[in-house]
Design an enzyme around this catalytic site. Sequence first.
Site, PDB file in Angstrom:
ATOM      1  N   SER A   7       6.617 -10.779  12.096  1.00 20.04           N
ATOM      2  CA  SER A   7       5.587 -11.256  13.039  1.00 20.04           C
ATOM      3  C   SER A   7       4.203 -10.727  12.645  1.00 20.04           C
ATOM      4  O   SER A   7       3.200 -11.423  12.849  1.00 20.04           O
ATOM      5  CB  SER A   7       5.946 -10.912  14.483  1.00 20.04           C
ATOM      6  OG  SER A   7       5.888  -9.518  14.685  1.00 20.04           O
ATOM      7  N   ASN A   8       4.140  -9.538  12.050  1.00 21.49           N
ATOM      8  CA  ASN A   8       2.831  -9.014  11.633  1.00 21.49           C
ATOM      9  C   ASN A   8       2.225  -9.849  10.496  1.00 21.49           C
ATOM     10  O   ASN A   8       1.020  -9.755  10.233  1.00 21.49           O
ATOM     11  CB  ASN A   8       2.947  -7.551  11.168  1.00 21.49           C
ATOM     12  CG  ASN A   8       3.255  -6.594  12.315  1.00 21.49           C
ATOM     13  OD1 ASN A   8       3.141  -6.943  13.484  1.00 21.49           O
ATOM     14  ND2 ASN A   8       3.678  -5.385  11.972  1.00 21.49           N
ATOM     15  N   HIS A  12      -7.486   9.441  -2.283  1.00 19.79           N
ATOM     16  CA  HIS A  12      -6.913   9.364  -0.933  1.00 19.79           C
ATOM     17  C   HIS A  12      -7.843   9.945   0.132  1.00 19.79           C
ATOM     18  O   HIS A  12      -7.945   9.408   1.235  1.00 19.79           O
ATOM     19  CB  HIS A  12      -5.553  10.081  -0.921  1.00 19.79           C
ATOM     20  CG  HIS A  12      -4.615   9.588   0.114  1.00 19.79           C
ATOM     21  ND1 HIS A  12      -3.252   9.569  -0.059  1.00 19.79           N
ATOM     22  CD2 HIS A  12      -4.818   9.113   1.358  1.00 19.79           C
ATOM     23  CE1 HIS A  12      -2.678   9.086   1.029  1.00 19.79           C
ATOM     24  NE2 HIS A  12      -3.605   8.807   1.911  1.00 19.79           N
ATOM     25  N   LYS A  60      -2.499   5.925  -4.493  1.00 17.45           N
ATOM     26  CA  LYS A  60      -3.630   6.820  -4.218  1.00 17.45           C
ATOM     27  C   LYS A  60      -3.408   8.211  -4.805  1.00 17.45           C
ATOM     28  O   LYS A  60      -2.291   8.728  -4.786  1.00 17.45           O
ATOM     29  CB  LYS A  60      -3.832   6.971  -2.704  1.00 17.45           C
ATOM     30  CG  LYS A  60      -3.807   5.670  -1.926  1.00 17.45           C
ATOM     31  CD  LYS A  60      -4.146   5.835  -0.457  1.00 17.45           C
ATOM     32  CE  LYS A  60      -3.835   4.574   0.322  1.00 17.45           C
ATOM     33  NZ  LYS A  60      -2.425   4.466   0.731  1.00 17.45           N
ATOM     34  N   SER A  91       5.675  -1.475   9.278  1.00 17.51           N
ATOM     35  CA  SER A  91       6.781  -1.449  10.229  1.00 17.51           C
ATOM     36  C   SER A  91       8.076  -1.244   9.464  1.00 17.51           C
ATOM     37  O   SER A  91       8.200  -1.650   8.316  1.00 17.51           O
ATOM     38  CB  SER A  91       6.872  -2.746  11.048  1.00 17.51           C
ATOM     39  OG  SER A  91       7.970  -2.644  11.927  1.00 17.51           O
ATOM     40  N   ARG A 126       9.353  -7.172  13.230  1.00 19.63           N
ATOM     41  CA  ARG A 126       7.913  -6.859  13.279  1.00 19.63           C
ATOM     42  C   ARG A 126       7.253  -7.107  11.928  1.00 19.63           C
ATOM     43  O   ARG A 126       6.098  -7.555  11.869  1.00 19.63           O
ATOM     44  CB  ARG A 126       7.711  -5.409  13.688  1.00 19.63           C
ATOM     45  CG  ARG A 126       7.997  -5.166  15.158  1.00 19.63           C
ATOM     46  CD  ARG A 126       7.772  -3.703  15.467  1.00 19.63           C
ATOM     47  NE  ARG A 126       7.841  -3.417  16.882  1.00 19.63           N
ATOM     48  CZ  ARG A 126       7.768  -2.183  17.389  1.00 19.63           C
ATOM     49  NH1 ARG A 126       7.631  -1.147  16.569  1.00 19.63           N
ATOM     50  NH2 ARG A 126       7.826  -1.994  18.685  1.00 19.63           N
ATOM     51  N   TYR A 134       3.000   9.667  -0.244  1.00 15.09           N
ATOM     52  CA  TYR A 134       4.032   9.074   0.618  1.00 15.09           C
ATOM     53  C   TYR A 134       5.450   9.328   0.089  1.00 15.09           C
ATOM     54  O   TYR A 134       6.422   9.141   0.809  1.00 15.09           O
ATOM     55  CB  TYR A 134       3.824   7.562   0.802  1.00 15.09           C
ATOM     56  CG  TYR A 134       2.496   7.160   1.419  1.00 15.09           C
ATOM     57  CD1 TYR A 134       1.657   8.105   2.008  1.00 15.09           C
ATOM     58  CD2 TYR A 134       2.071   5.838   1.408  1.00 15.09           C
ATOM     59  CE1 TYR A 134       0.432   7.736   2.566  1.00 15.09           C
ATOM     60  CE2 TYR A 134       0.854   5.465   1.968  1.00 15.09           C
ATOM     61  CZ  TYR A 134       0.039   6.422   2.536  1.00 15.09           C
ATOM     62  OH  TYR A 134      -1.168   6.044   3.077  1.00 15.09           O
ATOM     63  N   ASP A 162       0.845  -1.195   0.000  1.00 17.08           N
ATOM     64  CA  ASP A 162       0.000   0.000   0.000  1.00 17.08           C
ATOM     65  C   ASP A 162       0.877   1.241   0.000  1.00 17.08           C
ATOM     66  O   ASP A 162       1.601   1.502   0.960  1.00 17.08           O
ATOM     67  CB  ASP A 162      -0.887   0.006   1.253  1.00 17.08           C
ATOM     68  CG  ASP A 162      -1.849   1.183   1.247  1.00 17.08           C
ATOM     69  OD1 ASP A 162      -2.897   1.070   0.584  1.00 17.08           O
ATOM     70  OD2 ASP A 162      -1.537   2.227   1.860  1.00 17.08           O
TER      71      ASP A 162
END
Length: 244
Positions: free
Chosen positions: A222-223, A93, A62, A214, A219, A37, A32
Site C-alpha cells: 500500500s505504501n 550518513h 551510506k 515496513s 503495508r 544497518y 535505501d
Amino acid sequence: MPMLGFGTWQLRGNKAREAVRVALETGYRHLDTATMYGNEVQVGQAIRDSGVPRSEVFVTTKLPPERAGRERETLEASLRDLDTDYVDLWLIHWPPPAARLRPTWRAFQALRDEGLVRDIGVSNYSLAQLDDVSADSGEMPSVNQIRWSPSEHDPEVLAGHGERGVVLEGYSGLKGTSLQGPVLTSIAAAHGVSVAQVVLRWHLEHGIVVIPKSSRPERIRSNFDLFGFSLTADEVARIDALTL
Ligand code: NDP
C-alpha cells in the site's frame, strides 16, 4: 533516482531479505540501506532472489561518519556485501567532525570519479554544511537525506535545497507525525486511501523523495500505491500547516 524508495533501517537477517524481495516484487526500484544497518548482504541477496536486473534497481548506501578517513575500505565492503560492482548513490550518513567535513567529501568525489559509485550525496547536513563542502570542492552534494514529515515541514529548508539544486530526500516520513490527526484522517477518507498513503503522497507533491520502511507485505504494497490519486493544492497546504 525514483521518487519513491524502500527504507530498510531496522530490518535484519531473513526479515530484511524477505521484505526487500516483496518490495521489488511490488515494483519498488529504489532501495535505501547503510553500512550501519547491517543488512547489505540481505539487500544484495533479495535483489538476486527477485530476478530484477541490477541495472533496474537504484541502490543507496551510506558511510558511517566514524569511518571518515577509511572511505575506500568501507565502500569496498559495501560493494562486496551487496554483491555489486557499483552503488547508485553513496551518502555520508551524518556530518563527520568539522575538521573531516571537507576531506570526506573530497574522498567521495575521488571514489565517484573512479566509477565505484554513480553519484554522491550526504545525509543530516544543514544548508550551511552543504555550502561549506561545495565552497571547498566546487561541487554540491546531489542529495541530502534528512528527517522530514508533515510536522517537520520547513518551507525555507525545502526552498534552500531547491536553490542549490540538491535533491531533498526525506526519512522517517511516517514516524514523525501522528497518523491519527483529524486533518490527515479526513483527507485520507476523502480519497478512500490510508493516512500513510496521504503522508507519502504529500512528499511527492512537494518533489521530496520518500523511502518508507515496513516489514509487513500489505503495508509494503500500500505504501507503493500512490499513483492512483493526487492531493489538491488546498490539501497540501492543510498538511503543510501541521508543522509543529
Ligand atoms: P518510516 O517513516 O518509514 O516508518 C517506519 C515505521 O512505520 C515502522 O514502524 C513501520 O512498521 C511503520 N509503517 C510502515 N508503513 C506503515 C503504514 N502504511 N501504516 C502504518 N504504519 C506503517 O521510518 P524509518 O525511520 O524507517 O525511515 C524510513 C527509511 O529512511 C529508513 O528505513 C532508512 O532507510 C532511512 N533512514 C535514514 C536515516 C538517516 O540518518 N539517513 C535515519 C532514519 C531512517 P512495520 O514495519 O511494522 O510496518
